[in-house]
Enzyme design. Structure first.
Site, short mmCIF file in Angstrom:
data_model
loop_
_atom_site.label_atom_id
_atom_site.label_comp_id
_atom_site.label_asym_id
_atom_site.label_seq_id
_atom_site.Cartn_x
_atom_site.Cartn_y
_atom_site.Cartn_z
N SER A 236 30.09 -8.63 -25.51
CA SER A 236 29.72 -7.28 -26.12
C SER A 236 28.36 -7.35 -26.68
O SER A 236 27.85 -8.71 -26.74
CB SER A 236 30.54 -6.69 -27.00
OG SER A 236 30.52 -7.00 -28.07
N ASP A 366 42.48 -0.04 -35.25
CA ASP A 366 42.05 -0.09 -33.77
C ASP A 366 43.05 -0.75 -32.91
O ASP A 366 42.72 -1.40 -32.01
CB ASP A 366 40.60 -1.03 -33.62
CG ASP A 366 39.96 -0.80 -32.52
OD1 ASP A 366 39.91 0.31 -31.82
OD2 ASP A 366 39.16 -1.83 -32.23
#
Length: 861
Positions: A236, A366
């Site tokens: 990422s 999350d």
């Protein structure tokens, strides 16, 4: 999370949009309002503002260019210093227009290749480049900045260098894609690669003044670490995740990397901050089953790394797909029961683990399908503890999956309880991303799940009542019933028209983010495709919107693509269909004046689509020049087809993509076969039929037959049934070929493959709704085969699974499911066209695919 889509979700809650104006990118930097000397200009270029001195003629088309990087805290200061340096010296530069645009470039899900760039400076030569680096570098020395991965850093400041294009030039790469270009020493345009690694072209000599900085960069290695990296698990913009081995214990570990000032979340926390939070959390949760052990936290150069236990298994999203009965048309009731039992056990395990996390006063924050690992023994573990928090903290997670993220009113443990509620639905219908657009969709999802799985309603209701509290007013579930065609058509048209933005120049209808790369005119992602779909399905003509398209066609933007689906040939097709023949022919003349023969061979943007459009216009107008050009395109496509390689048992079977040629209708050899069949119809030449067979055999090499008997295109990590790059698109061309050569040498192979493609169109579940890569394309294929009854009706009805309310009508999400789309390729217009192909009382076809191709006997009907 879809990295390429997330950056287009920041400007609008309903549609993908680009930060190309102050309206979408927020207030511009104060520096942008400064007064320039006489003759200077400042102009828009996407999300950049370009500053050029008066009548400067000495800017080369390519060379070593300088980038200034910045954080959200020092961006205005860095930009002001660049302005103060460059303007008095007559140096051209450009900069991102706003802090919001910069934030999008350094967020966690931004593309890694250009992340961090705030300013680009264009030196007139290498001497000027060195002078700017020395002088401006001294002024900016010590300013913090995210590292620009594609560049070489100058010293310890925010300046970076890369060899690349100064001017907008384009070429076609090895895959047939139109890409930005630079010129090699022979004068040939080649791709200007912008990978997230400093790799100048082989022929670009590194100037001596950059050599020490390259040496400093190369001096940082992993050789002194007690970990040996074995492979990359994930990238990422915040950093990489690597599988490594601890050389001291021979234990496999995971190394998570954090890049300073990069990978920002909603609270502007960078990856380094979140990595520190994860280390502290893992220590606090030590001993809970399903929580990885933490080993180490250390720096390597400027990057921070976390070493933690490696958990062997599949992420839950993959584990669901590997067992999921709704995508297997042969699945038995027993298999549905087994899956249901497995899914309930998984949810129970995740719930127990989260409860133990809560017992230690921590909010996980999350939870979603890709942060849960399922081990080979079906026990679970959690991943990714970057956004955890103490229960009494008032802030919410700065990152989150939109299909699981709790509403803004949720606090503390309720954040995780909401995600657990979403997980109840996602295990059975992994489309909860749509809840980020419309939470009431949870009720519809529960009805769908209950209608297909032997699951108790109480299990589902416990989730639905958290997502949509029981006192929330009810709304009718959307319907796409075959008997209600005209009503459904009108609902789709209302939504499309409500989304129109005729005041904008970049696009008329919101669609996939790719419309900002190829322009808002074309068939796939632009106005041409939407207006064509509305008209051909009987949803009406809209003169104001046609005038918008005509204005764009009369003056297409510089760098416009030429192809059928990505460019001007598609605009010409739509204009001619709408009765604007002369503007269509004028546009084709513009295309033919370009170097169109150098395009790739594909149907989407290359020679096959161009040839099909030229031949269709030739039929409509009788102009022999168009016919000659169309047949020339077929000749070039036929000549470029390589012979099939001899089978080699020691070589891995070829796949589609991943550095290899792509298969499928729009970008693979099947689309090339479509043009060759059309040329054969016109000329009768057997050689064209044989070359079409060769093209189809190329694509079939990249297909696999699954256990269910379905034929799908193999992409290495997944298999695809869809229209653009999957098996049903190939199946369409197989049917067309068999209709022309029913007793040829490949009849048995092609008939068997066509039957496998037909079976791929029988699934109950398709994760996307769109025409090119989704259920609408499956429906279009079935309609082209004159399918009737339950196979076709099921796909029509099940389109409602993705339907959402908009503008007094019904709309569909685009690829990624993060925002609505109205375009032909991915969104509502494509759904409209597919429904029209199945239900309208007049023929509805896709541009370029107008061959008469009745399904051959025995091919699966």
């Amino acid at each position: 999370m879809e990295q390429d889509y997330q950056q287009f979700c920041m400007a609008d809650p309903s549609f993908y949009d680009a930060m190309h104006s102050e309206q979408t990118a927020g207030e511009s930097f104060a520096t942008a309002s400064r007064t320039l000397p006489d003759g200077w200009t400042i102009s828009d270029q996407d999300d950049w503002l370009v500053v050029d001195p008066a009548q400067r003629q000495d800017i080369p088309q390519q060379g070593w260019k300088i980038h200034a990087s910045a954080t959200v805290d020092n961006a205005e200061r860095v930009l002001g210093a660049v302005w103060d340096y460059c303007v008095p010296r007559g140096i051209s530069f450009k900069f991102l227009r706003s802090l919001t645009a910069l934030t999008a470039r350094v967020s966690k899900y931004a593309p890694r290749g250009y992340s961090g760039k705030l300013v680009t400076i264009y030196p007139e030569n290498d001497t000027a480049c060195e002078t700017i680096l020395l002088e401006l570098g001294r002024l900016l020395d010590g300013e913090p900045s995210p590292y620009i991965l594609s560049d070489l850093r100058w010293g310890a400041g925010p300046l970076y260098v890369r060899y690349g294009a100064f001017a907008n030039r384009y070429t076609v790469d090895d895959r047939g894609e139109v890409v930005e270009a630079i010129e090699d020493p022979d004068g040939t345009l080649v791709p200007d690669r912008r990978d997230p690694v400093f790799r100048p072209p082989a022929w670009a000599t590194l100037p001596d003044f950059l050599a020490p900085h390259l040496a400093a960069r190369n001096a940082v290695t992993t050789t002194e670490l007690p970990y040996q990296i074995e492979r990359v698990l994930h990238f990422s913009n915040g950093g990489g995740i690597y599988l490594a081995r601890d050389t001291r214990t021979d234990e496999q570990v995971v190394l998570k990397e954090g890049r300073p000032h990069a990978g920002l979340d909603a609270w502007k926390h960078d990856a380094v901050q979140r990595l520190g939070r994860e280390y502290d959390t893992l220590r606090a949760l030590a001993g809970i089953p399903g929580i990885p052990r933490v080993h180490d936290l250390f720096w390597l150069g400027e990057h921070r790394f976390l070493a933690m236990e490696y958990i062997d298994g599949d992420v839950l999203g993959k584990a669901v797909v590997s067992r999921y009965p709704l995508i297997d048309p042969t699945a038995t009731p027993e298999r549905y029961a087994d899956f249901t039992e497995w899914a309930v056990r998984i949810h129970e395990q995740v719930t127990r683990t989260i409860e133990q996390v809560h017992e230690r006063g921590i909010v996980y924050g999350d939870l979603h399908l890709f942060n849960i690992i399922v081990r080979p023994d079906d026990t679970i573990a959690l991943l990714d503890f970057e956004v955890t928090s103490e229960v009494d903290e008032v802030s919410r997670p700065g990152l989150g999956n939109p299909g699981f993220a709790a509403p803004s009113s949720a606090r503390g443990f309720d954040i995780d309880r909401y995600s657990l509620a979403c997980l109840r639905l996602a295990l059975f219908l992994p489309m909860t991303t749509l809840l980020g657009l419309h939470r009431l969709k949870a009720r519809h999802f529960a009805e769908i799940i209950a209608g297909h799985f032997p699951i108790s309603r109480s299990f589902l209701d416990r989730g639905v009542n958290v997502i949509v509290p029981p006192d929330t007013p009810a709304a009718p579930d959307p319907r796409t019933d075959p008997a209600d065609w005209t009503e459904v058509r009108d609902q789709l048209a209302r939504a499309v028209l409500a989304s129109a933005t005729p005041h904008r120049e970049d696009r008329l209808f919101p669609g996939d983010p790719r419309q900002f790369a190829v322009g808002g005119l074309g068939l796939a992602h632009g106005a041409a495709g939407v207006l064509y779909a509305l008209d051909v399905t009987g949803a009406g003509r809209y003169p104001e919107h046609e005038r918008w398209l005509l204005r764009g066609a009369a003056n297409p933007p510089s760098g416009s693509r030429l192809g059928l689906y990505d460019g001007l040939h598609g605009v010409a097709f739509a204009l001619d269909h709408l009765g604007h023949r002369q503007p269509a022919l004028d546009l084709v003349e513009v295309c033919l004046a370009e170097d169109w023969e150098q395009l790739g061979p594909d149907l989407f943007g290359g020679l096959s689509g161009v040839g099909l459009n030229l031949l269709e216009l030739a039929d409509a107008t009788g102009e022999t020049g168009l016919r000659t050009a169309g047949l020339r395109a077929a000749e070039l496509v036929a000549a470029r087809l390589e012979p099939l390689p001899e089978p080699d048992p020691d070589e891995p079977r070829p796949i589609s993509g991943g550095g290899q040629p792509r298969a499928g209708l729009l970008r693979g050899c099947a689309g090339q076969a479509m043009l060759l069949l059309r040329a054969h119809d016109l000329t009768g030449e057997r050689e064209l039929l044989d070359r079409a067979a060769l093209a189809l055999r190329h694509d079939l090499r990249r297909c696999v037959v699954r256990d269910s008997g379905t034929l799908e295109v193999d992409e290495g990590w997944r298999t695809m049934p869809y229209l653009d790059g999957g098996s049903v698109g190939i199946g369409m061309v197989l049917d067309a070929y068999l209709a022309r050569d029913p007793d040829g040498p490949f009849t048995d192979q092609f008939t068997e493959a066509a039957a496998g493609a037909w079976r791929a169109a029988q699934s109950t579940m398709y994760i996307l709704p769109g025409l090119f890569t989704g259920r609408a394309g499956i429906l279009f294929y079935l309609a082209g085969r004159a399918a009737t009854g339950e196979p076709l009706d099921r796909q029509v009805r099940n389109l409602a699974w993705h339907a959402l309310p908009y503008g007094g009508g019904m709309a569909f999400p685009g690829d990624g499911l993060l925002r609505l789309s109205m375009d032909l390729a991915t969104g509502t217009a494509g759904v409209l066209l597919a429904l029209g192909a199945a239900l309208h009382d007049r023929p509805v076809r896709l541009p370029g695919l107008g061959l008469k191709s009745p399904a051959p006997t025995g091919a699966g009907l």
